[in-house]
Design a protein around this motif. Structure first.
Motif, PDB file in Angstrom:
ATOM      1  N   VAL A 155      10.759  71.993 -63.525  1.00  0.00           N
ATOM      2  CA  VAL A 155      10.421  70.998 -64.681  1.00  0.00           C
ATOM      3  C   VAL A 155      10.404  70.344 -64.510  1.00  0.00           C
ATOM      4  CG1 VAL A 155       9.269  72.793 -66.378  1.00  0.00           C
ATOM      5  CG2 VAL A 155      12.014  71.580 -66.561  1.00  0.00           C
ATOM      6  N   ILE A 156      10.116  69.079 -64.975  1.00  0.00           N
ATOM      7  CA  ILE A 156      10.607  67.794 -64.795  1.00  0.00           C
ATOM      8  C   ILE A 156      10.599  67.081 -66.653  1.00  0.00           C
ATOM      9  CG2 ILE A 156      10.576  64.797 -64.204  1.00  0.00           C
ATOM     10  CD1 ILE A 156       9.290  65.769 -62.133  1.00  0.00           C
ATOM     11  N   LEU A 157      12.003  67.280 -67.212  1.00  0.00           N
ATOM     12  CA  LEU A 157      12.447  67.125 -67.664  1.00  0.00           C
ATOM     13  C   LEU A 157      11.868  65.440 -68.188  1.00  0.00           C
ATOM     14  CD1 LEU A 157      15.889  68.725 -68.778  1.00  0.00           C
ATOM     15  CD2 LEU A 157      13.842  69.670 -68.985  1.00  0.00           C
ATOM     16  N   ILE A 158      11.582  65.475 -69.702  1.00  0.00           N
ATOM     17  CA  ILE A 158      11.106  63.743 -70.330  1.00  0.00           C
ATOM     18  C   ILE A 158      11.517  63.949 -71.946  1.00  0.00           C
ATOM     19  CG2 ILE A 158       9.048  62.321 -70.944  1.00  0.00           C
ATOM     20  CD1 ILE A 158       8.917  63.204 -67.861  1.00  0.00           C
ATOM     21  N   CYS A 159      12.947  62.796 -72.193  1.00  0.00           N
ATOM     22  CA  CYS A 159      12.756  62.747 -72.945  1.00  0.00           C
ATOM     23  C   CYS A 159      13.364  61.721 -73.422  1.00  0.00           C
ATOM     24  CB  CYS A 159      13.726  63.656 -73.835  1.00  0.00           C
ATOM     25  SG  CYS A 159      15.330  64.003 -72.535  1.00  0.00           S
ATOM     26  N   LYS A 160      13.410  61.272 -75.407  1.00  0.00           N
ATOM     27  CA  LYS A 160      14.070  59.681 -75.475  1.00  0.00           C
ATOM     28  C   LYS A 160      15.621  59.701 -74.804  1.00  0.00           C
ATOM     29  CE  LYS A 160      13.684  56.707 -79.579  1.00  0.00           C
ATOM     30  NZ  LYS A 160      13.330  56.782 -80.774  1.00  0.00           N
ATOM     31  N   LYS A 173      18.241  74.057 -60.367  1.00  0.00           N
ATOM     32  CA  LYS A 173      16.668  75.131 -59.488  1.00  0.00           C
ATOM     33  C   LYS A 173      15.913  74.978 -60.711  1.00  0.00           C
ATOM     34  CE  LYS A 173      20.349  78.731 -57.715  1.00  0.00           C
ATOM     35  NZ  LYS A 173      21.377  79.494 -57.435  1.00  0.00           N
ATOM     36  N   ASN A 174      16.047  74.643 -62.041  1.00  0.00           N
ATOM     37  CA  ASN A 174      14.697  75.189 -62.901  1.00  0.00           C
ATOM     38  C   ASN A 174      14.268  73.343 -63.121  1.00  0.00           C
ATOM     39  OD1 ASN A 174      14.325  77.574 -62.717  1.00  0.00           O
ATOM     40  ND2 ASN A 174      15.692  78.040 -63.729  1.00  0.00           N
ATOM     41  N   ILE A 175      15.469  72.641 -62.722  1.00  0.00           N
ATOM     42  CA  ILE A 175      15.613  71.279 -63.873  1.00  0.00           C
ATOM     43  C   ILE A 175      15.274  70.789 -62.352  1.00  0.00           C
ATOM     44  CG2 ILE A 175      15.821  69.430 -65.349  1.00  0.00           C
ATOM     45  CD1 ILE A 175      16.951  71.289 -67.593  1.00  0.00           C
ATOM     46  N   LEU A 176      14.067  69.891 -62.247  1.00  0.00           N
ATOM     47  CA  LEU A 176      14.034  69.406 -61.078  1.00  0.00           C
ATOM     48  C   LEU A 176      14.698  67.883 -60.731  1.00  0.00           C
ATOM     49  CD1 LEU A 176      11.035  70.368 -60.025  1.00  0.00           C
ATOM     50  CD2 LEU A 176      12.359  71.001 -59.008  1.00  0.00           C
ATOM     51  N   GLY A 177      13.857  67.081 -62.587  1.00  0.00           N
ATOM     52  CA  GLY A 177      14.137  65.594 -62.496  1.00  0.00           C
ATOM     53  C   GLY A 177      14.441  65.898 -63.726  1.00  0.00           C
ATOM     54  N   PHE A 178      14.509  64.547 -64.334  1.00  0.00           N
ATOM     55  CA  PHE A 178      14.527  63.936 -65.305  1.00  0.00           C
ATOM     56  C   PHE A 178      14.475  62.660 -65.787  1.00  0.00           C
ATOM     57  CE2 PHE A 178      19.191  64.099 -65.562  1.00  0.00           C
ATOM     58  CZ  PHE A 178      19.650  62.541 -65.749  1.00  0.00           C
TER      59      PHE A 178
END
Length: 545
Positions: A155-160, A173-178
């Motif tokens: 996933v690509i993390l989206i957060c405040k 390996k799982n978090i592709l970017g944020f």
């Protein structure tokens, strides 16, 4: 297409995952006097639990990213152990506030104070304070703290916002970017993102409202573009750009440990700018041949009182020892302007950049510079250390500083404390005044270092921190370049050398021009070292015949 602040370059393509890492709403009701002791116990238990959690995160980070990144959390532990923090929170609990609301109020007050400071580096420490505050409150309320290493899908993390402790647990390996709504390029979160090597863009306004879970995202932190549910042709195009980027990144690796020698044989030293001792590991990893600028003001600004001679000596000694037999330039305290220390009680000024800063403070607070000089001279016995003074505009100031150095040397000799009797002295060229009299100044010192950030600001009369005029701020303005030429020519005429340590030194677009002008040393942001070396090795110092 949306953009923000690039903190770690690359391209990631994948589905979004919105994460909510905010605290649950805290009730503001007062407690009875009988419950005060119980709330204090809850708070102290939370502090203890938070320290143990951070210790585990520190250990995990050290194993995954190395010791230098894990030491970020040593600072978190120090804050959690700070008696003043606990005292302020317990005082509020004694006024019948709950442990969680007391913590929230104290943390909020600290953040408010930090927001008043213009300096970007210190403003970015706000996220560390938030991280610590959130952790204490969550532990008081027994809320499970989300561990990002447990995310098991790509996933690509989206957060405040992302805190350093959350970012350090990312499994790349799982978090592709944020992508975050808050944050800055020099925050600890950004530093960790760079170390992980995952694409990241911060400061993207309202991104959590523009993106839904499982939207397909292109996070392009090379060109500063975020695409939500893009067309197929955009996806194909970005994949090609990413392939080329990764290929070039791999090629740059070979330049890290090569010398920066031009095609016609001129060797230029490449150093690194550092703010703290932990930065040395990043500098060495990227192939720094020296420390061209150690900004000691951050040592002063990270404390609640003046650092003692012994505290300073230990740090300076560690730095020169870590660099082994390589040159380290220590800049003396450059406080004022956009950098302040509350405990120095500096006056509030209408134009702080034109006022009471750097050497101008030394005259009235002479013991500060004497203590620092004593610590620097003691450390000079352990490696190749040089002293550099900021904000010089006259010969009179150099005479004053050299006189102070001799006084300190005399006292050290009397105390039988060893030091380098022939320590080299340099000055920052940060004003048009210094540039225009550089021929006279170079006869009194061993080297110059051009501070291009301030030199540009003072030459163009543009406050670089003012959004209304920041578009006028241009480090490659002809007037700035002309002043740099004057400085280089003057130093070489008198058998001295000139380095450059401002942002211009890290700008690949300026490298060939600075080589042609005759800059002898570049002191740059560590990640830029391989690329700057590559460009220099492809340049000619003299015009090609």
């Amino acid at each position: 297409m949306i953009s923000g602040i690039i903190v770690s370059k690359g391209i990631a393509l994948g589905k979004s995952l919105l994460i909510n890492l905010e605290n649950k709403k805290i009730k503001k009701e007062k407690i009875s006097k009988k419950k005060i002791n119980l709330e204090i116990k809850k708070f102290l238990k939370s502090i203890k639990k938070s320290i143990n959690q951070i210790k585990k995160i520190k250990k995990y980070t050290e194993k995954k990213l190395g010791k230098s990144k894990s030491e970020i959390f040593e600072g978190h532990i120090m804050i959690l152990k700070d008696d003043e923090l606990s005292k302020d929170i317990i005082n509020l609990i004694n006024k019948r506030n709950t442990a969680e609301i007391s913590t929230k109020k104290v943390i909020k007050k600290q953040i408010k104070e930090m927001k008043k400071i213009k300096n970007k580096y210190l403003k970015n420490r706000i996220i560390d304070i938030k991280d610590i505050g959130k952790r204490i409150i969550n532990n008081i309320l027994n809320i499970n703290i989300k561990n990002l290493s447990k995310i098991n899908k790509k996933v690509i993390l989206i957060c405040k916002d992302l805190t350093p402790s959350e970012t350090s647990q990312i499994n790349k390996k799982n978090i592709l970017g944020f992508i975050t709504e808050l944050g800055g390029e020099t925050s600890h979160t950004s530093i960790i993102a760079k170390s992980l090597g995952i694409p990241a863009i911060v400061g993207v306004k309202n991104i959590t409202k523009k993106v839904k879970n499982k939207d397909f995202i292109i996070l392009d932190s090379i060109n500063n573009e975020i695409h939500i549910n893009p067309e197929k042709k955009t996806i194909i195009s970005k994949k090609k750009i990413n392939k080329k980027f990764l290929k070039n990144k791999k090629k740059l690796e070979i330049f890290k440990n090569l010398k920066a020698t031009t095609l016609d044989g001129k060797e230029i030293k490449i150093g690194a700018n550092i703010n703290k001792i932990n930065d040395i590991n990043i500098a060495k990893k990227n192939g720094a041949q020296s420390i061209g600028l150690y900004r000691t003001e951050f040592l002063y600004m990270s404390k609640n009182k003046l650092p003692t001679e012994e505290e300073q000596f230990i740090i300076y000694k560690k730095i020169v020892e870590k660099m082994k037999n390589k040159e380290v330039i220590i800049r003396t305290l450059d406080i004022g302007g956009d950098k302040n220390c509350k405990y120095l009680n500096l006056p509030k000024e209408e134009n702080p950049f034109l006022g009471y800063r750097a050497i101008r403070i030394y005259y009235k607070k002479i013991n500060i510079i004497r203590t620092q000089l004593r610590a620097i001279l003691r450390a000079s016995n352990f490696g190749k250390l040089k002293i550099m003074f900021p904000m010089i505009i006259s010969l009179k100031e150099i005479y004053f500083l050299k006189k102070e150095i001799e006084k300190v040397k005399k006292k050290l000799k009397k105390d039988n404390i060893p030091f380098n009797k022939n320590i080299k002295i340099g000055i920052m060229i940060e004003t048009p005044a210094a540039a225009l009299i550089s021929n006279d100044l170079s006869k009194e010192v061993d080297f110059f270092s051009i501070g291009s950030n301030d030199l540009t600001q003072y030459t163009l009369a543009v406050d670089r921190g003012n959004d209304l005029v920041s578009h006028l701020y241009n480090q490659m303005h002809p007037s700035v370049i002309k002043l740099i030429k004057i400085v280089v020519k003057a130093s070489h005429k008198n058998g001295k050398w000139t380095g450059i340590c401002g942002e211009l030194a890290s700008n690949p677009l300026a490298t060939k021009l600075l080589v042609k002008i005759g800059i002898d040393e570049f002191s740059v942001n560590s990640p830029e070292i391989p690329n700057i070396k590559k460009i220099i090795r492809e340049s000619y110092f003299k015009e090609k015949k």
